[in-house]
Write a protein that holds these residues in place. Structure first.
Motif, PDB file in Angstrom:
ATOM      1  N   LEU A 193       0.871  -1.190  -0.094  1.00 20.78           N
ATOM      2  CA  LEU A 193       0.181  -0.132   0.066  1.00 20.78           C
ATOM      3  C   LEU A 193       1.013   1.148   0.013  1.00 20.78           C
ATOM      4  N   ALA A 194       1.984   1.266   0.821  1.00 20.13           N
ATOM      5  CA  ALA A 194       2.836   2.437   0.913  1.00 20.13           C
ATOM      6  C   ALA A 194       3.247   2.530  -0.530  1.00 20.13           C
ATOM      7  N   GLY A 195       3.772   1.450  -1.170  1.00 21.42           N
ATOM      8  CA  GLY A 195       4.628   1.962  -2.504  1.00 21.42           C
ATOM      9  C   GLY A 195       3.578   2.140  -3.708  1.00 21.42           C
ATOM     10  N   ARG A 196       2.387   1.866  -3.684  1.00 17.79           N
ATOM     11  CA  ARG A 196       1.463   2.330  -4.298  1.00 17.79           C
ATOM     12  C   ARG A 196       1.051   3.611  -4.112  1.00 17.79           C
ATOM     13  N   LEU A 197       0.907   3.838  -2.985  1.00 15.58           N
ATOM     14  CA  LEU A 197       0.436   5.387  -2.723  1.00 15.58           C
ATOM     15  C   LEU A 197       1.421   6.271  -3.043  1.00 15.58           C
ATOM     16  N   GLN A 198       2.746   6.037  -2.833  1.00 16.34           N
ATOM     17  CA  GLN A 198       4.053   6.854  -3.347  1.00 16.34           C
ATOM     18  C   GLN A 198       4.062   7.080  -4.803  1.00 16.34           C
ATOM     19  N   ALA A 200       0.877   6.622  -6.832  1.00 16.25           N
ATOM     20  CA  ALA A 200      -0.120   7.019  -7.521  1.00 16.25           C
ATOM     21  C   ALA A 200      -0.694   8.265  -7.064  1.00 16.25           C
ATOM     22  N   GLU A 201      -0.365   8.794  -5.782  1.00 17.94           N
ATOM     23  CA  GLU A 201      -0.988  10.042  -5.421  1.00 17.94           C
ATOM     24  C   GLU A 201       0.119  10.851  -4.793  1.00 17.94           C
ATOM     25  N   ALA A 202       0.128  12.160  -5.329  1.00 15.19           N
ATOM     26  CA  ALA A 202       1.141  13.193  -5.080  1.00 15.19           C
ATOM     27  C   ALA A 202       0.769  13.807  -3.499  1.00 15.19           C
ATOM     28  N   GLY A 203       1.478  14.400  -2.911  1.00 16.38           N
ATOM     29  CA  GLY A 203       1.501  14.912  -1.785  1.00 16.38           C
ATOM     30  C   GLY A 203       1.569  14.342  -0.475  1.00 16.38           C
ATOM     31  N   TRP A 204       2.121  13.010  -0.633  1.00 17.24           N
ATOM     32  CA  TRP A 204       2.331  12.244   0.824  1.00 17.24           C
ATOM     33  C   TRP A 204       3.702  12.624   1.307  1.00 17.24           C
ATOM     34  N   GLU A 205       4.059  12.995   2.301  1.00 18.51           N
ATOM     35  CA  GLU A 205       5.244  12.955   3.128  1.00 18.51           C
ATOM     36  C   GLU A 205       5.566  11.805   3.710  1.00 18.51           C
ATOM     37  N   CYS A 206       6.701  11.386   3.766  1.00 15.13           N
ATOM     38  CA  CYS A 206       7.089  10.002   4.267  1.00 15.13           C
ATOM     39  C   CYS A 206       8.512  10.308   5.148  1.00 15.13           C
ATOM     40  N   LEU A 207       8.099   9.679   6.260  1.00 16.80           N
ATOM     41  CA  LEU A 207       9.198   9.651   7.446  1.00 16.80           C
ATOM     42  C   LEU A 207       9.468   8.176   7.405  1.00 16.80           C
TER      43      LEU A 207
END
Length: 453
Positions: A193-198, A200-207
């Motif tokens: 899920l994390a890989g797909r969201l990174q 497919a969707e802009a705007g995610w901040e990742c720690l």
């Protein structure tokens, strides 16, 4: 009161009652979660190894504090099963009941369940498993913690598709306008899920905080330093690495999942720069696609990798543009990007075979008057085209500028040619080969001296 104390002060007081104190990585997580609560971040990914107490702060303390400072807010908390979601819910309820004075709130008298309850004042908490009943619910905050329950589930394309479709079609639809989503997980698979969201969707901040620090660590650790030495020192981490094997350790402990097969790129050799150096030559290499995502479908991306070569003949990735769009959107984005880059940056485009490919290049060129365009068909296999870039990386001759696109870019390099996507690799290959002259016509060959290093 919770709002006056701040999340860090509140967490310290609550954990002191257990004889514990937040470690540096907890304090960094707390600060990012406070950004979420205060509206500075609306999409946050937290990637940490097992046993790092990310759920203690993210799924137990944070929702309690969030509801205390925002009296009428609604929270939906999701885990891979209803039982795990209920366990987190029990923890949230215990924190509120045990620290009512500090938080300034109480559980509503009529709320008896641990996984769904209200506070005096109107805030609501609802916990459920993945694909659980959420119809009719609304949320100001969605917390997703450990949505994958096993390796078997992570390895199943059907299970990955089902989770992603549920997230997009049902869970995210419950979010109110200006709502926030926090995804807390240990990585399992490059297409989780994390890989797909990174992708497919802009705007995610990742720690992302791996068990063993790498270059550019978010905590400022030196490479090789472990995350929480008071809990698990370097010897214990090394022992765990031997126990679980390299693939599991890379995914669950380093947050860099990869397939069983060896990857072509040694991305650990890339140096991350705080700012862009001066370059003597620059190209934007493109890989083109023209379709939009849909339920159960994740099409390829259009990607533009901006690559420069320094006076010392070192390569530096300056920028990555990555999106999914229809043909007209692709054409417009290429033109906008070229204008932002400036006429000194070569535009390198792939050409499909036949008349259709020539027509596409002609169409794109009309909107790029004044820019230097280099185009050629993709004659060789992807791995062959990627070899010059991989060779430069292996030699430690490639750098990139620190930016939000770094994680997705490096993640794709680490699993190529076995990953779900390879669009960024294709664009990088075109950029490197264009600078080397192998993708241009002989009369247009560029200085390729950096390949002789």
């Amino acid at each position: 009161m919770a709002d006056a104390a701040g999340f860090l002060a509140c967490s310290r007081q609550i954990m002191a009652g257990k004889g514990q104190t937040p470690a540096p990585h907890h304090e960094l997580l707390i600060s990012r979660l406070q950004d979420v609560a205060e509206g500075r971040c609306d999409r946050l990914m937290v990637q940490m190894p097992p046993g790092s107490a990310k759920s203690t702060y993210g799924s137990v303390l944070f929702p309690a504090w969030f509801m205390a400072r925002s009296r009428n807010k609604q929270v939906i908390a999701v885990a891979h099963t209803a039982s795990l979601a209920g366990y987190f819910g029990q923890g949230v309820r215990r924190v509120i009941e045990g620290h009512a004075g500090l938080l300034g709130v109480e559980i509503a008298k009529e709320s008896k369940a641990s996984s769904r309850f209200m506070l005096e004042g109107g805030a609501e908490y609802f916990a459920t498993g993945v694909r659980g009943p959420i119809t009719g619910r609304r949320a100001d905050l969605i917390l997703i913690d450990d949505p994958v329950k096993s390796w078997a589930e992570a390895e199943s394309p059907v299970a990955r598709d089902a989770l992603f479709d549920w997230y997009r079609g049902e869970l995210s639809a419950r979010l109110k306008p200006a709502g926030r989503i926090v995804l807390i997980m240990t990585r399992w698979h490059e297409d989780d899920l994390a890989g797909r969201l990174q992708g497919a969707e802009a705007g995610w901040e990742c720690l992302r905080l791996p068990a063993i620090a790498e270059v550019g660590d978010a905590l400022g650790r030196t490479p090789g330093e472990v995350l929480w030495p008071e809990w698990q020192d370097a010897a214990a981490v090394a022992r765990r690495r031997l126990e679980v094997g390299e693939r599991a350790f890379a995914a669950m402990y380093q947050q860099t999942p990869r397939p069983p097969e060896a990857a072509l790129f040694r991305s650990e050799r890339i140096r991350v720069l705080a700012e862009a150096p001066v370059v003597r030559q620059c190209v934007r290499g493109w890989d083109l696609a023209a379709s939009l995502p849909g339920p159960g479908r994740s099409p390829d991306y259009t990607v533009g990798v901006k690559l420069g070569v320094t006076a010392e003949n070192q390569l530096v990735v300056l920028d990555v543009v990555r999106f999914q769009g229809l043909p007209a959107q692709v054409e417009a984005r290429i033109q906008d990007t070229a204008r932002q880059d400036g006429p000194g940056v070569i535009v390198a485009l792939p050409q499909d075979p036949g008349q259709a490919g020539m027509a596409q290049i002609t169409m794109l060129s009309r909107g790029l008057q004044g820019f230097r365009i280099v185009s050629s068909p993709e004659r060789d296999a992807k791995v062959v085209r990627a070899m010059p870039a991989a060779t430069q990386m292996d030699a430690g001759n490639m750098m990139l500028v620190a930016a939000p696109w770094n994680d997705a870019f490096l993640a794709e390099l680490k699993v190529f040619p076995h990953g779900a996507k390879d669009d960024q690799v294709d664009a990088l290959s075109r950029a490197v080969n264009t600078l080397a002259g192998s993708a241009a016509q002989p009369a247009r060959r560029l200085n390729a001296s950096f390949l002789s290093r």
